[in-house]
Design a protein around this motif. Sequence first.
Motif, PDB file in Angstrom:
ATOM      1  N   GLN A  77      -4.150   7.241   9.775  1.00  0.00           N
ATOM      2  CA  GLN A  77      -2.799   6.688   8.943  1.00  0.00           C
ATOM      3  C   GLN A  77      -2.885   4.814   8.891  1.00  0.00           C
ATOM      4  O   GLN A  77      -2.703   4.326   9.739  1.00  0.00           O
ATOM      5  N   SER A  78      -3.578   4.802   7.687  1.00  0.00           N
ATOM      6  CA  SER A  78      -3.767   3.057   7.835  1.00  0.00           C
ATOM      7  C   SER A  78      -2.873   2.585   7.058  1.00  0.00           C
ATOM      8  O   SER A  78      -3.049   1.198   7.004  1.00  0.00           O
ATOM      9  N   ARG A  83       1.943  -0.853  11.627  1.00  0.00           N
ATOM     10  CA  ARG A  83       0.564  -0.606  12.163  1.00  0.00           C
ATOM     11  C   ARG A  83      -0.086  -1.634  12.676  1.00  0.00           C
ATOM     12  O   ARG A  83      -0.690  -1.941  13.667  1.00  0.00           O
ATOM     13  N   ALA A  84      -0.033  -2.951  11.899  1.00  0.00           N
ATOM     14  CA  ALA A  84      -0.649  -4.213  12.426  1.00  0.00           C
ATOM     15  C   ALA A  84      -0.013  -4.615  13.804  1.00  0.00           C
ATOM     16  O   ALA A  84      -0.829  -5.128  14.749  1.00  0.00           O
ATOM     17  N   ASN A  91      -3.737  -4.970  22.224  1.00  0.00           N
ATOM     18  CA  ASN A  91      -4.557  -6.234  22.822  1.00  0.00           C
ATOM     19  C   ASN A  91      -3.853  -6.628  24.148  1.00  0.00           C
ATOM     20  O   ASN A  91      -4.254  -7.629  24.848  1.00  0.00           O
ATOM     21  N   LEU A  92      -2.476  -6.589  24.360  1.00  0.00           N
ATOM     22  CA  LEU A  92      -1.752  -7.121  25.489  1.00  0.00           C
ATOM     23  C   LEU A  92      -2.280  -6.679  26.601  1.00  0.00           C
ATOM     24  O   LEU A  92      -2.513  -7.392  27.683  1.00  0.00           O
ATOM     25  N   MET A 258      -9.677  -9.093  16.775  1.00  0.00           N
ATOM     26  CA  MET A 258      -8.770  -8.243  16.416  1.00  0.00           C
ATOM     27  C   MET A 258      -9.305  -6.960  15.429  1.00  0.00           C
ATOM     28  O   MET A 258     -10.629  -7.262  14.756  1.00  0.00           O
ATOM     29  N   LEU A 259      -8.981  -5.750  15.486  1.00  0.00           N
ATOM     30  CA  LEU A 259      -9.393  -4.688  14.797  1.00  0.00           C
ATOM     31  C   LEU A 259      -9.255  -4.795  13.430  1.00  0.00           C
ATOM     32  O   LEU A 259      -8.232  -5.302  12.767  1.00  0.00           O
ATOM     33  N   ARG A 260     -10.149  -4.395  12.708  1.00  0.00           N
ATOM     34  CA  ARG A 260     -10.161  -4.532  11.119  1.00  0.00           C
ATOM     35  C   ARG A 260      -9.832  -3.006  10.719  1.00  0.00           C
ATOM     36  O   ARG A 260      -9.901  -2.059  11.326  1.00  0.00           O
TER      37      ARG A 260
END
Length: 509
Positions: A77-78, A83-84, A91-92, A258-260
């Motif tokens: 589910q992009s 989602r962002a 990351n927290l 960050m994830l791409r």
Amino acid sequence: MIAYRPSRAPGYAALALLALALAAGFLPVLRMGLEQGFSGLDPYVFRVLRFTLLQAGLSTVLSLALGLPLARALARQSSFPGRALLLRLLNLPLALPAIVVVIGIIEVYGAGGWLGGVFDIYGLQGILLAHVFFNAPLAARLILADLERIPAESWKLAAQLGLQPTAIWRLVEWPAVRSGVAGAALLIFLLCASSFAVVLTLGGGPRATTLEVAIYQSLRADFDPQRASMLALVQLALCATLALTAQAWGGLAVGWPMLRLQPRRHDGRSASARLFDGGVVVLALLLLVPPLMALVAAGLLHIRPSALLARALATSLGLGAASAALAFAVVWPLAVLAVRSDAWRKAAAIAVLASWIVPPAALATGWFVSLIAHAGMTGLAAFLVIAMNALMSLPFAARVLTPALAQSAEAHDRLCMSLGLSGWSRFRLVELPVMKRAIGLSLVMALILSLGDLTAISLFGTQDFVTLPALIHRQMGSYRFDEAIGTALVLGALVLAFSSLAERWSGQR
């Protein structure tokens, strides 16, 4: 063209320094362990080892049970709203200190918390909850990175063949993530086996004690170096085996960027798939959000500025800056050695894993026996805390600096040879301007790790030598939880400010 060959002396000096630090920690532990022989392996040691393996194993299974479906949901589910933000939320746990998260978990699930009475937060259940909070996002992050590397052609072919979800998992996804799942499992198991702050605050007594905490209790509470040495040998054997195995499966340190977004997928469009993925995302949010909300809501009401808080803040920043500088001073020549010499690349890679192969508590036991027991705590505490925090940050700094230095070498070696630049001149005129963001990122990451560390300061700290994590633990120990949550919010805000800077730098080339 003759290859550029910088001096290897700094790299050899860094390797010698690490070898000396490891020898000072390992040899006293080995000597005391050999003196005891098998008699030191009493029922207490085996009980602590059993609990260490039990909680690490359960934490790993639970983290992967949530992390793997979460990674697949985010990959399939992009384009869903938020989602962002969810990717940023993952990351927290990597940035927040363990003691800060523990405070938030207690505020939610403790006896007087939002959901007080659901279960006993002190003991195995609380330890598992905290470890899953940290490691499920880590597992999702690592596995999602593997899923995003699947070529777009594979998804187009799967759509053309009309593959069902089970076939897509078996033929496309699982081959891509199989080694990553194994590597993530080993990494999470290692992190949980050497967990300190979580078990120290939520362990709930002798029945819920890991090797790391048992070593601390033997040194600081019981002053029993013999037992600490035997525990340290057991932990060293466990962590060294896991660290080297995990390194063989793809490495221990995860990158900061960050994830791409991955190439466009054509599956996961059915109502059942959307419902399942949405449920997984909601479950992840229920795990991550309440402790953070509780920490902010309660912390804002209980921040109490004081001279002690200011001193702890200044001490944390000073130690963090010194640890970051020391880590960089060690990693840079090792990175140069790894980039320039194939023969030394593997040695440099293993050297930066010193704090994983020889875990902090085992290393501290030897330092305690060989230094503090003879010279006393005065004058040594700050140096030992700086040294241990620097060792713990070496893998993360190396993960940033080594690839950047390799790119710089490929681009500038020929020019530097023609101009006769080497050593300090080359670093000042070439590497520093070109790699300033990578250098800054490595320093900030080392600073963040030092700011949140409780292990070193608990082992070497004194009544007057205290950092923010140590102050939080001291406030909790004296039943001043309101003050502790206010201090935790200060520490969390400080760490997040630096992690935001690191995140911004990591997103720029």
